[in-house]
Motif scaffolding. Structure first.
Motif, PDB file in Angstrom:
ATOM      1  N   GLU A 285       1.010  -1.124  -0.094  1.00  0.00           N
ATOM      2  CA  GLU A 285       0.015   0.083   0.077  1.00  0.00           C
ATOM      3  C   GLU A 285       1.102   1.299  -0.053  1.00  0.00           C
ATOM      4  N   PHE A 286       0.464   2.247  -0.747  1.00  0.00           N
ATOM      5  CA  PHE A 286       1.206   3.390  -0.914  1.00  0.00           C
ATOM      6  C   PHE A 286       1.010   4.048   0.252  1.00  0.00           C
ATOM      7  N   ALA A 287       2.196   4.371   1.062  1.00  0.00           N
ATOM      8  CA  ALA A 287       2.354   5.329   2.213  1.00  0.00           C
ATOM      9  C   ALA A 287       2.724   6.844   2.346  1.00  0.00           C
ATOM     10  N   GLY A 288       3.251   7.249   1.153  1.00  0.00           N
ATOM     11  CA  GLY A 288       3.798   8.674   1.099  1.00  0.00           C
ATOM     12  C   GLY A 288       4.994   8.849   0.336  1.00  0.00           C
ATOM     13  N   LEU A 289       5.515  10.027   0.606  1.00  0.00           N
ATOM     14  CA  LEU A 289       6.795  10.611  -0.179  1.00  0.00           C
ATOM     15  C   LEU A 289       7.981  10.956   0.790  1.00  0.00           C
ATOM     16  N   TRP A 290       9.033  10.695   0.310  1.00  0.00           N
ATOM     17  CA  TRP A 290      10.236  11.276   1.167  1.00  0.00           C
ATOM     18  C   TRP A 290      10.922  11.858   0.285  1.00  0.00           C
TER      19      TRP A 290
ATOM     20  N   ALA B  27       0.567   4.973   9.286  1.00  0.00           N
ATOM     21  CA  ALA B  27      -0.131   3.886  10.029  1.00  0.00           C
ATOM     22  C   ALA B  27      -0.207   4.194  11.267  1.00  0.00           C
ATOM     23  N   ALA B  28       0.170   5.320  11.877  1.00  0.00           N
ATOM     24  CA  ALA B  28      -0.009   5.905  13.299  1.00  0.00           C
ATOM     25  C   ALA B  28       0.792   4.879  13.919  1.00  0.00           C
ATOM     26  N   LEU B  29       2.089   4.581  13.782  1.00  0.00           N
ATOM     27  CA  LEU B  29       2.950   3.712  14.447  1.00  0.00           C
ATOM     28  C   LEU B  29       4.138   4.627  15.149  1.00  0.00           C
ATOM     29  N   PRO B  30       4.814   3.979  16.304  1.00  0.00           N
ATOM     30  CA  PRO B  30       5.820   4.771  16.893  1.00  0.00           C
ATOM     31  C   PRO B  30       7.212   4.692  15.755  1.00  0.00           C
ATOM     32  N   ASP B  31       7.992   5.642  15.667  1.00  0.00           N
ATOM     33  CA  ASP B  31       8.718   5.639  14.326  1.00  0.00           C
ATOM     34  C   ASP B  31      10.152   5.540  15.302  1.00  0.00           C
TER      35      ASP B  31
ATOM     36  N   PHE C   4       6.094   2.457  -0.017  1.00  0.00           N
ATOM     37  CA  PHE C   4       4.872   1.418   0.064  1.00  0.00           C
ATOM     38  C   PHE C   4       5.412   0.803   1.412  1.00  0.00           C
ATOM     39  N   LEU C   5       4.215   0.328   2.001  1.00  0.00           N
ATOM     40  CA  LEU C   5       4.281  -0.578   3.050  1.00  0.00           C
ATOM     41  C   LEU C   5       4.251  -2.089   2.052  1.00  0.00           C
ATOM     42  N   TYR C   6       4.972  -2.770   2.762  1.00  0.00           N
ATOM     43  CA  TYR C   6       4.868  -4.294   1.972  1.00  0.00           C
ATOM     44  C   TYR C   6       5.103  -5.379   2.913  1.00  0.00           C
ATOM     45  N   PHE C   7       4.457  -6.555   2.560  1.00  0.00           N
ATOM     46  CA  PHE C   7       4.181  -7.740   3.223  1.00  0.00           C
ATOM     47  C   PHE C   7       4.599  -8.848   2.291  1.00  0.00           C
ATOM     48  N   ALA C   8       5.784  -9.616   2.796  1.00  0.00           N
ATOM     49  CA  ALA C   8       5.854 -10.843   1.941  1.00  0.00           C
ATOM     50  C   ALA C   8       4.966 -11.968   1.767  1.00  0.00           C
ATOM     51  N   GLU C   9       4.258 -12.014   2.898  1.00  0.00           N
ATOM     52  CA  GLU C   9       3.404 -13.173   3.073  1.00  0.00           C
ATOM     53  C   GLU C   9       2.032 -13.040   3.514  1.00  0.00           C
ATOM     54  N   ARG C  10       2.076 -12.009   4.180  1.00  0.00           N
ATOM     55  CA  ARG C  10       0.561 -11.624   4.850  1.00  0.00           C
ATOM     56  C   ARG C  10      -0.213 -10.692   3.703  1.00  0.00           C
ATOM     57  N   THR C  11      -1.740 -11.024   3.569  1.00  0.00           N
ATOM     58  CA  THR C  11      -2.329 -10.221   2.814  1.00  0.00           C
ATOM     59  C   THR C  11      -3.399  -9.397   3.451  1.00  0.00           C
ATOM     60  N   TRP C  12      -3.748  -8.191   2.873  1.00  0.00           N
ATOM     61  CA  TRP C  12      -4.964  -7.399   3.723  1.00  0.00           C
ATOM     62  C   TRP C  12      -6.010  -7.253   2.957  1.00  0.00           C
TER      63      TRP C  12
ATOM     64  N   LEU D  72      -4.302   0.275   5.582  1.00  0.00           N
ATOM     65  CA  LEU D  72      -3.681   0.198   6.868  1.00  0.00           C
ATOM     66  C   LEU D  72      -3.259   1.892   7.292  1.00  0.00           C
ATOM     67  N   ARG D  73      -3.995   2.642   6.597  1.00  0.00           N
ATOM     68  CA  ARG D  73      -3.939   4.045   7.216  1.00  0.00           C
ATOM     69  C   ARG D  73      -4.368   4.357   8.491  1.00  0.00           C
ATOM     70  N   GLY D  74      -3.504   4.777   9.645  1.00  0.00           N
ATOM     71  CA  GLY D  74      -3.922   4.895  10.805  1.00  0.00           C
ATOM     72  C   GLY D  74      -4.204   3.427  11.541  1.00  0.00           C
ATOM     73  N   ALA D  75      -3.880   2.466  11.168  1.00  0.00           N
ATOM     74  CA  ALA D  75      -4.010   1.138  11.626  1.00  0.00           C
ATOM     75  C   ALA D  75      -3.197   1.093  13.237  1.00  0.00           C
ATOM     76  N   GLY D  76      -2.233   1.613  13.462  1.00  0.00           N
ATOM     77  CA  GLY D  76      -1.723   1.634  14.885  1.00  0.00           C
ATOM     78  C   GLY D  76      -1.011   0.260  15.197  1.00  0.00           C
TER      79      GLY D  76
END
Length: 286
Positions: free
Chosen positions: A195-200, A229-233, A263-271, A275-279
């Motif tokens: 999922e696209f998360a943003g730009l740096w 995703a509202a996670l601790p950096d 982008f967020l990426y998961f090798a095996e898990r699907t959604w 995940l915006r603001g998922a926490g």
């Protein structure tokens, strides 16, 4: 004697011409020279079946309702010079910045968060030598890597002011040996692993350095993902999700583009959700 007098009269008469209406009979001094032809200048809003390297009067725009590859949305004025600015020069970078800013206004949003690319098209050298001092700003619908262009119908004006299939959202990636070979856009309600998360904003380094290392991109994209995703950096971000990044193309980098897509990426898990603001409860560190 009579013959001589007659000939003299004829000669005098032949040497004294008159023009009607009081004109002096000189056909060269009363007409202004024709104006110099104006340099070719393209239309500010037009669509094209291809994206040319340079533009000239030979171009034949098409209606944006027809299938086309690029759309001219803005014309800028270049500084005077003997030749058009070379890639990477201050003049070329200034033109790209102007086009990039104008694209935000034209599309109604940050175009870099969509499958779009901005291009600067300079006049052909012949047009430049005749006084053309403009540059054309074109938009194309493109792949994430910025290289593939697809035909479309319809103008991109206001495209990002409404729901658009060009927005970067969720993707089903194809990964081969750690290399992403394809990113198929899907609805976030469908199964996906990215999922696209943003730009740096990357630093102003050599393009080879940007492409060579991953440590800088990993750190930067994890920070982008944490905000999304509202996670601790913190150091645990590496355990919460993987990441994928897409750099600007070499041409974009020379033009001054520094925004990298993350982008967020998961090798095996699907959604089947965004995940915006998922926490942390949805994306634990364990």
């Amino acid at each position: 004697m009579r013959l001589a007098v007659a000939l003299t009269a004829v000669m005098v008469t032949a040497g004294c011409t008159t023009a009607p209406g009081g004109a002096d009979g000189d056909l060269t001094d009363d007409w202004p020279p024709p104006p110099a032809p104006s340099p070719f200048r393209p239309a500010a809003h037009a669509c094209h079946v291809r994206l040319p390297e340079t533009a000239s009067a030979a171009d034949r725009p098409v209606s944006c309702d027809q299938v086309h590859v690029s759309e001219t949305f803005h014309l800028g004025t270049a500084a005077d010079a003997d030749v058009p600015p070379a890639p990477g020069t201050p003049g070329a970078r200034a033109a790209y910045r102007e086009c990039s800013d104008a694209a935000v206004t034209f599309t109604g949003g940050q175009w870099r968060t969509a499958r779009l690319a901005v291009h600067v098209v300079w006049p052909a050298r012949e047009a430049w030598s005749r006084g053309a001092r403009w540059f054309r700003c074109d938009l194309t619908q493109t792949d994430l890597d910025g290289y593939g262009r697809s035909g479309r119908s319809g103008s991109l004006e206001g495209e990002l002011t409404r729901p658009s299939p060009l927005r970067l959202t969720c993707f089903a990636p194809t990964v081969d040996g750690g290399t992403v070979t394809a990113m198929r856009p899907v609805a976030c309600a469908a199964k996906h692993r990215a999922e696209f998360a943003g730009l740096w904003h990357a630093p102003d380094v050599a393009y080879a350095n940007l492409q060579a290392g991953t440590a800088r991109a990993a750190t930067a994209c994890r920070s982008v993902i944490a905000r999304f995703a509202a996670l601790p950096d913190d150091a645990d971000m590496q355990y919460r999700s993987g990441w994928i990044s897409y750099n600007p193309t070499r041409t974009e980098w020379l033009a001054g583009e520094r925004r990298v897509r993350c982008f967020l990426y998961f090798a095996e898990r699907t959604w089947t959700r965004s995940l915006r603001g998922a926490g942390p409860s949805v994306l634990p560190a364990g």
